[in-house]
Design a protein around this motif. Structure first.
Motif, PDB file in Angstrom:
ATOM      1  N   ASP A   1       0.739  -1.162   0.022  1.00  0.00           N
ATOM      2  CA  ASP A   1      -0.037  -0.134   0.079  1.00  0.00           C
ATOM      3  C   ASP A   1       0.880   1.291   0.029  1.00  0.00           C
ATOM      4  OD1 ASP A   1      -1.711   2.068   0.404  1.00  0.00           O
ATOM      5  OD2 ASP A   1      -2.829   1.243   2.061  1.00  0.00           O
TER       6      ASP A   1
ATOM      7  N   ASN B   1      -0.465   4.451   1.785  1.00  0.00           N
ATOM      8  CA  ASN B   1      -0.268   4.656   3.413  1.00  0.00           C
ATOM      9  C   ASN B   1       1.161   3.978   3.959  1.00  0.00           C
ATOM     10  OD1 ASN B   1      -3.109   5.240   4.053  1.00  0.00           O
ATOM     11  ND2 ASN B   1      -3.763   3.538   3.095  1.00  0.00           N
TER      12      ASN B   1
ATOM     13  N   THR C   1      -2.121  -5.322   6.697  1.00  0.00           N
ATOM     14  CA  THR C   1      -1.878  -3.844   6.660  1.00  0.00           C
ATOM     15  C   THR C   1      -2.965  -2.748   6.617  1.00  0.00           C
ATOM     16  OG1 THR C   1      -2.401  -3.808   4.190  1.00  0.00           O
ATOM     17  CG2 THR C   1      -0.147  -4.396   4.795  1.00  0.00           C
ATOM     18  N   GLN C   2      -4.164  -3.432   6.775  1.00  0.00           N
ATOM     19  CA  GLN C   2      -5.288  -2.557   6.958  1.00  0.00           C
ATOM     20  C   GLN C   2      -5.828  -2.448   8.262  1.00  0.00           C
ATOM     21  OE1 GLN C   2      -8.542  -4.662   4.643  1.00  0.00           O
ATOM     22  NE2 GLN C   2      -7.778  -3.894   2.714  1.00  0.00           N
TER      23      GLN C   2
ATOM     24  N   ASN D   1      -1.131  -7.795  -3.622  1.00  0.00           N
ATOM     25  CA  ASN D   1      -2.353  -7.259  -3.772  1.00  0.00           C
ATOM     26  C   ASN D   1      -3.586  -7.859  -4.181  1.00  0.00           C
ATOM     27  OD1 ASN D   1      -1.400  -5.122  -2.435  1.00  0.00           O
ATOM     28  ND2 ASN D   1      -1.040  -3.828  -4.329  1.00  0.00           N
TER      29      ASN D   1
END
Length: 402
Positions: free
Chosen positions: A123, A126, A167-168, A298
């Motif tokens: 990502d 971010n 990662t979220q 991803n």
């Protein structure tokens, strides 16, 4: 999910704990140059060689290497004095030195074993990525974050399911912070590695060679510990390529190093998984066969299964797998785009075998016995098969020959 708090024994970014029992082959890659090999393997029988176990969502899947990995580079071939230094005063761009890169497969080796890394999720907006380490039958997931000032390892987990994106959910209070590299990227820059030990950039190299591969604009970072000096090398665009453990100004012998022995970009990962294939002969409707299951950085689980179904010819290129989830009641929910039933019936086995094959394959993947098939969230209506209650199919063991 198992979280590990960082302690001294693995302030080495996880590599030192991998020094024993990891001589297995890595998961495999799919790249343009290996496409022909993969197609050949698909045409062959389900025989699998050089397998290791790799943990997935609910079961162990076997993997096979088609990546030609060079022989391990020996310590005797490491000669830092032959590496070309960059001019004094050079400053490099920090963003070029992320330890791993999206779609990159790297194998690290020493004299007793190897492990493989691949970026699950990247990502850039971010500034966070999730990297999977495959070590024999175990996998680890590392979370890296970066800014304009520093690159950090903020969390490490063991045996995280494929397609689980951590990662979220990056905590504002991470498990621990190891600062791997800090700006400015210039000789003499220092920072706190772990709150106790100090890291310093001690070398910038125009080029160096490991095995048969040459790397450019390489940064050497030194972090002294009580018993040794941890030396790590980051190449522009390739990330971490070498870890050395220097003791009394000499490289330690034995296992105390990790070198890149395989480094490929723009690749996918392949798992050889059990898939229920329609049978044209015999008394059984289906049989389990090993089939390549591909995923990439991803990727979502739905997209990976869409690729699988398309490769098998069960659906056509215009059909999309919208979602694939398991609800709280243990029912797998697989949602397609419109036209999927017509696509099933373009296959020689038609929906009478394709639907059971999909239901069985998805059921085995999640280790559930019920699979709901929908089209844009509405129950999928077959042309000839009976519509099951609530659109939920039961995985039927009698379909399978094995």
């Amino acid at each position: 999910m198992i979280k590990f708090k960082f302690k001294f024994k693995w302030l080495l970014i996880g590599v030192f704990i991998l020094l024993s029992g990891c001589s297995s082959e890595p998961m495999i890659q799919l790249s343009e140059e290996n496409q022909a090999k993969l197609e050949e393997k698909r045409a062959q029988s389900s025989e699998v060689s050089n397998n290791v176990d790799a943990d997935t969502i609910s079961e162990t899947a076997q993997t096979e290497s088609i990546l030609d990995v060079p022989e391990t580079v020996t310590l005797a071939e490491l000669d830092p004095s032959s590496w070309t230094q960059l001019p004094e005063g050079t400053t490099l761009e920090l963003s070029n030195y992320l330890p791993y890169v999206a779609y990159q497969l790297k194998q690290f080796s020493n004299e007793s074993g190897s492990y493989t890394t691949y970026v699950d999720f990247f990502d850039e907006s971010n500034r966070v990525m999730q990297v999977r380490e495959i070590v024999g039958a175990t996998n680890y997931v590392n979370i890296y974050e970066w800014s304009e000032q520093a690159i950090q390892l903020t969390a490490r987990h063991e045996n995280i399911a494929l397609f689980e994106n951590l990662t979220q959910d990056v905590s504002s209070t991470p498990d621990a912070n190891l600062t791997l590299l800090s700006a400015p990227v210039a000789v003499g820059t220092t920072w706190s590695y772990d709150g106790t030990h100090t890291s310093q950039i001690v070398g910038l190299y125009e080029s160096l060679t490991l095995g048969e591969q040459q790397y450019t604009e390489v940064v050497e970072v030194s972090t002294p510990f009580e018993a040794y000096d941890l030396r790590q090398y980051y190449a522009s665009g390739d990330g971490l390529i070498l870890t050395r453990y220097v003791d009394n100004a000499e490289v330690s012998t034995g296992e105390q190093f990790w070198q890149v022995t395989g480094n490929s970009h723009q690749v996918m990962m392949i798992l050889n998984r059990d898939v229920a294939q329609p049978q044209t002969e015999g008394e059984y409707l289906l049989s389990l066969e090993k089939v390549p299951f591909a995923y990439q950085t991803n990727d979502s689980l739905a997209r990976a299964f869409q690729r699988l179904f398309t490769d098998l010819g069960w659906i056509t290129d215009d059909i999309v797998v919208n979602s694939l989830t398991v609800d709280e009641s243990g029912v797998a929910n697989l949602d397609f785009s419109a036209g999927v039933v017509a696509a099933f019936n373009q296959h020689p086995s038609t929906e009478t075998s394709i639907i059971p094959a999909i239901v069985t394959t998805v059921g085995h993947y999640f280790d559930v016995t019920q699979v709901r098939l929908t089209v844009n969230t509405v129950g999928l209506l077959p042309d000839t098969l009976a519509y099951p209650e609530n659109g939920i199919y039961q995985v039927d063991a009698s379909w399978l020959a094995n």
